[in-house]
Design a protein around this motif. Sequence first.
Motif, PDB file in Angstrom:
ATOM      1  N   TYR A 103       0.798  -1.217   0.000  1.00 58.49           N
ATOM      2  CA  TYR A 103       0.000   0.000   0.000  1.00 58.49           C
ATOM      3  C   TYR A 103       0.842   1.284   0.000  1.00 58.49           C
ATOM      4  O   TYR A 103       0.299   2.374  -0.113  1.00 58.49           O
ATOM      5  N   LYS A 150      -8.198  -1.246   2.413  1.00 62.12           N
ATOM      6  CA  LYS A 150      -7.132  -2.072   3.013  1.00 62.12           C
ATOM      7  C   LYS A 150      -7.730  -3.200   3.845  1.00 62.12           C
ATOM      8  O   LYS A 150      -7.304  -4.354   3.752  1.00 62.12           O
ATOM      9  N   GLU A 168      -7.314  -7.240   3.269  1.00 64.56           N
ATOM     10  CA  GLU A 168      -6.712  -8.074   4.304  1.00 64.56           C
ATOM     11  C   GLU A 168      -7.667  -9.171   4.783  1.00 64.56           C
ATOM     12  O   GLU A 168      -7.257 -10.283   5.084  1.00 64.56           O
TER      13      GLU A 168
END
Length: 293
Positions: free
Chosen positions: A114, A190, A194
């Motif tokens: 990221y 994100k 994940e």
Amino acid sequence: MLSQSVYTLVNQQNGNLAFKLFEFDNNSYFDHIQRNNYFTLILITSGEGTAKVDFCDYSFKENTLFAFYPYQPFMLSAKKPLMGISIQFHHDFFCIYRHHQEIAANGILFNNIYQQPFVYLDESSKNTIIHLIREIARELKDEAFRKDEVLVSYLKILLVMATRIKLEQQSLQGAAKDKGKQQFMIQNLKNAIEDNFRVKHSASDYADLLNQTPASLARFTKNHFNKTLSDLITERIIVEAKRELYLTDKTIKEIAYELGYEDEYYFSRLFKNKTDISPQIYRNTIGFNRGES
């Protein structure tokens, strides 16, 4: 800066390079694609240019510290002559996966899908890093008792300091950006990756999860990460695959299945496409079953 330009430490068990520190005064070392089977730190002390990393381009200037993980493709193109110092170390010498609790560099300094793969150093941070590099060079030069243990200690400190700097910069960058909808969206994306990368592999899956149209999420991802959403998802899968190949004795078929691929050959082609080597070769040269059939 250093009394000589190259210092090396060889693994006495297999004769392979374990640790290397060297100065450079031109771009010939990094002006072509690198795919090294070791971790690489590069401190640019003078010059500027463009770094091509994982097919993304980043501008950089002096006092930049790069961090590349094994087999990550990168090259540095100079706009002004480059000078600096590089440290390279093999998994056998120090494994960031095994020492994650101590240094937390994995996922921040290395393998951070990221963030850009470098940090800018202010004068104080640069002096701290250079001081540690000098201590490493001094230890490499001396034939002292348990040199490797002291080098690992210095390397840990160096990685912790660099990780702290990157965390601080991430915090400042986050504060400087829009604190409202955009920052909320970044964190949601994100979190979605994940939580779901093992079972959801398509960009449209994440558009659905986040109640976005595929086109708007694609634009958002490109603007904030300089990557496509598919690239982010695939890179996260590859990072996890490398971790499993390194730390476990699971078969490639088992790893593929746990990452959502019923066809291990499709998974192997994907891995090779992104890393330029097969999962088996990665394991044989880097991982848990290194050297075993």
